[in-house]
Design a protein around this motif. Structure first.
Motif, short mmCIF file in Angstrom:
data_model
loop_
_atom_site.label_atom_id
_atom_site.label_comp_id
_atom_site.label_asym_id
_atom_site.label_seq_id
_atom_site.Cartn_x
_atom_site.Cartn_y
_atom_site.Cartn_z
N PRO A 21 47.31 49.40 32.41
CA PRO A 21 46.29 48.42 32.38
C PRO A 21 46.58 47.12 33.62
O PRO A 21 46.44 46.66 34.82
CB PRO A 21 46.09 47.70 30.99
CG PRO A 21 46.21 48.02 29.96
CD PRO A 21 47.36 48.89 30.55
N GLY A 54 36.53 33.41 30.84
CA GLY A 54 35.71 34.00 29.90
C GLY A 54 36.06 33.97 28.33
O GLY A 54 34.71 34.61 28.46
N TRP A 99 42.48 35.70 29.32
CA TRP A 99 41.59 36.77 29.63
C TRP A 99 41.31 37.35 31.23
O TRP A 99 40.91 38.97 30.99
CB TRP A 99 40.10 36.81 28.19
CG TRP A 99 41.03 36.32 27.53
CD1 TRP A 99 40.93 34.95 26.82
CD2 TRP A 99 41.55 37.60 25.99
NE1 TRP A 99 41.02 35.37 25.33
CE2 TRP A 99 41.54 37.29 24.79
CE3 TRP A 99 41.77 38.66 26.00
CZ2 TRP A 99 42.53 37.21 24.11
CZ3 TRP A 99 42.64 39.32 24.83
CH2 TRP A 99 42.70 38.04 24.04
N TRP A 100 41.41 36.68 32.18
CA TRP A 100 41.01 37.34 33.22
C TRP A 100 41.99 38.67 34.11
O TRP A 100 41.83 39.40 34.03
CB TRP A 100 41.42 36.33 34.45
CG TRP A 100 41.59 36.68 35.69
CD1 TRP A 100 42.27 37.60 36.41
CD2 TRP A 100 39.68 36.87 36.25
NE1 TRP A 100 41.57 37.55 37.77
CE2 TRP A 100 40.24 38.06 37.90
CE3 TRP A 100 38.99 37.04 36.31
CZ2 TRP A 100 39.60 37.93 38.57
CZ3 TRP A 100 37.73 37.36 37.02
CH2 TRP A 100 37.98 38.31 38.19
N HIS A 141 42.71 40.97 31.62
CA HIS A 141 42.79 42.38 31.34
C HIS A 141 41.29 42.20 31.59
O HIS A 141 41.02 43.62 31.46
CB HIS A 141 42.76 41.71 29.64
CG HIS A 141 42.22 42.96 28.93
ND1 HIS A 141 42.42 44.06 28.57
CD2 HIS A 141 40.90 42.97 27.82
CE1 HIS A 141 42.27 44.88 28.09
NE2 HIS A 141 41.36 44.42 27.35
N TRP A 142 40.41 41.50 32.02
CA TRP A 142 38.87 41.70 32.66
C TRP A 142 38.43 42.05 34.38
O TRP A 142 38.11 42.53 34.89
CB TRP A 142 37.53 41.81 31.36
CG TRP A 142 37.75 39.93 31.86
CD1 TRP A 142 37.91 38.89 31.35
CD2 TRP A 142 36.72 39.76 32.81
NE1 TRP A 142 38.11 37.31 31.37
CE2 TRP A 142 37.24 37.87 32.40
CE3 TRP A 142 36.23 39.73 33.90
CZ2 TRP A 142 36.58 36.58 33.34
CZ3 TRP A 142 35.71 38.49 34.71
CH2 TRP A 142 36.05 37.58 34.62
N GLY A 143 39.35 41.16 34.64
CA GLY A 143 38.71 40.93 36.51
C GLY A 143 39.57 41.94 36.82
O GLY A 143 39.82 42.93 36.21
N THR A 144 39.43 42.01 37.95
CA THR A 144 39.90 42.69 39.47
C THR A 144 40.28 42.14 40.32
O THR A 144 40.06 41.04 40.66
CB THR A 144 38.17 43.40 39.61
OG1 THR A 144 37.62 42.54 40.21
CG2 THR A 144 37.51 44.80 38.70
#
Length: 445
Positions: free
Chosen positions: A12, A151, A179-180, A182-185
């Protein structure tokens, strides 16, 4: 002992490895920070997002407080071995030990004991305001909190409350993503990204602190519902040699009231060759000789306002600082200029709906004192307020703006993206940039 996975391609963390935004982010200036408050929504937020920075601040002699809003008692809702009450006690102890590790035992965390997953602005208001009052007594205070777009509802509500209170108190505020990562780009990293470099000692203290958050970095048991929450795929984002933060835009009124109180001419508008030349170039670039109705946004002490007055019929000049407006009023009175009305307003929030069908709108040296969202909204309001043949003037300093999320190039880049604006004049040099726009005529791209 927590062991981090090596970052092989495909993990990740690898998606961030080549991020230009991370590589080019400026360093957060911690020089002279004498008071800091680190806010966490749940135990472990403070260690994951800012543990190394806290250690560095302690080592340089800063007074640091750590405030945790909840005990994260709902972290394992389906646990067959731990009730919420048990988890509260466990995480309370873990937090105390973790904060002790990153502060060399100098700081005891403060617990608000608010419900996990149920934070509200009302419940946070008093403790956050108390912390801001304490911070504001420092010479160079810093508020550190979770990110307002992370998030997680608790992270975002806490961030919004701290950001608003810090802005009102003129306290610098930075926000850390959790958490960004983990789920952000990488392509959607926010403006205002800054970093704090971590020494080996900072990183060691952070890792030791993470080891104390046992209920998060290890399973509670081998039964379903007791799985690990912060596995290696999450923790690897926090192994970096830097911690990243997003600058929160301060509230303009207290900041600029203070600036104009501390200095009679904070921008050297009456003595700087840059200021004189910039104003001369701006007024010489105006496509028309006279504009019946005009709006000057961010007028400060009125130096540009007075120069523009010769080119307008009537003008409203707006600033967030009533101290600056007092100086502007004196300047206009001394010059006998009676075609300017001064208004105290923070834009875009206090935009006057009567500002419509304007022939000229000037936004000079103020766009980068907005958050990215505020600037987008202000630009939209300005565009809608233009008459069919009106002109929007943007003029900004092109060098980095310390402690604000935008700079001049960001401000002008956003305007160039607007399909409903057509650029008529473009002037760019090393120190400043001037763009003049008209509304795009119907049928044009």
């Amino acid at each position: 002992m927590v062991t981090f996975d090596h970052r092989e391609p495909g993990t990740p963390e690898q998606k961030w490895a080549d991020s230009k935004a991370l590589r080019t982010a400026p360093e957060l200036d911690l020089e002279g920070v004498d008071r800091a408050v680190v806010f966490a929504a749940h135990p472990d937020d403070e260690t994951l997002g800012a543990g190394g920075t806290v250690h560095r601040l302690i080592q340089t002699g800063s007074s640091v407080r750590v405030i945790v809003a909840t005990l994260g008692e709902k972290s394992h809702p389906d646990s067959p071995t731990h009730t919420q009450q048990t988890l509260s006690r466990v995480r309370h102890l873990e937090m105390s030990e973790a904060v002790g590790a990153i502060t060399a035992g100098c700081v005891t965390p403060e617990y608000l004991a608010l419900p996990d997953g149920g934070l509200t602005a009302k419940a946070l208001a008093d403790p956050v305001n108390e912390a801001m009052t304490w911070l504001a007594q420092g010479r160079h205070p810093l508020a550190v909190v979770t990110w307002v777009k992370d998030g997680h509802p608790d992270h975002e509500i806490l961030a919004a409350q701290v950001q608003e209170a810090a802005g009102a108190a003129a306290v610098r505020c930075v926000q850390y993503p959790i958490w960004w990562w983990h789920w952000g780009t990488p392509g959607k990293l926010p403006r205002g990204l800054v970093y704090v470099p971590l020494s080996d000692e900072d990183r060691d203290a952070k890792q030791q602190a993470l080891e104390h958050h046992v209920s998060q970095v290890r399973p509670l048991s081998d039964q379903p519902g007791d799985e690990v929450l912060l596995g290696p795929h999450i923790l690897e984002h926090f192994e970096r040699e830097r911690e990243y933060f997003i600058l929160a835009a301060p509230h303009q009124t207290p900041v600029f009231n203070r600036v104009h109180t501390e200095s009679e001419d904070p921008w050297s508008v009456d003595s700087s060759r840059y200021e004189h030349r910039k104003r001369d170039v701006l007024t010489a670039s105006l496509p028309r000789e006279l504009y019946p109705r005009a709006l000057d946004i961010g007028c400060s002490t009125g130096a540009l306002t007075a120069q523009l007055a010769a080119h307008v019929g009537v003008m409203t000049a707006v600033d967030a600082s009533d101290v600056a407006l007092g100086k502007a009023r004196t300047r206009l009175t001394e010059r006998g200029l009676k075609n300017v009305q001064l208004r105290n307003a923070v834009l875009p929030e206090q935009w006057d709906p009567d500002w419509t069908d304007l022939d000229l709108i000037v936004v000079s040296e103020v766009g980068y004192f907005c958050s990215p969202e505020q600037w987008k909204k202000l630009l939209s309001l300005c565009t809608k307020a233009l008459s069919s043949d009106g002109h929007l003037v943007l003029c900004h300093w092109r060098h980095p703006i310390k402690d604000w999320p935008l700079d001049g190039d960001d401000v002008h880049r956003e305007a160039r993206r607007r399909r409903n604006l057509t650029r008529l004049v473009e002037h760019r040099e090393a120190d400043f940039e001037i763009d003049i726009y008209a509304r795009t005529k119907r049928g044009r791209a």
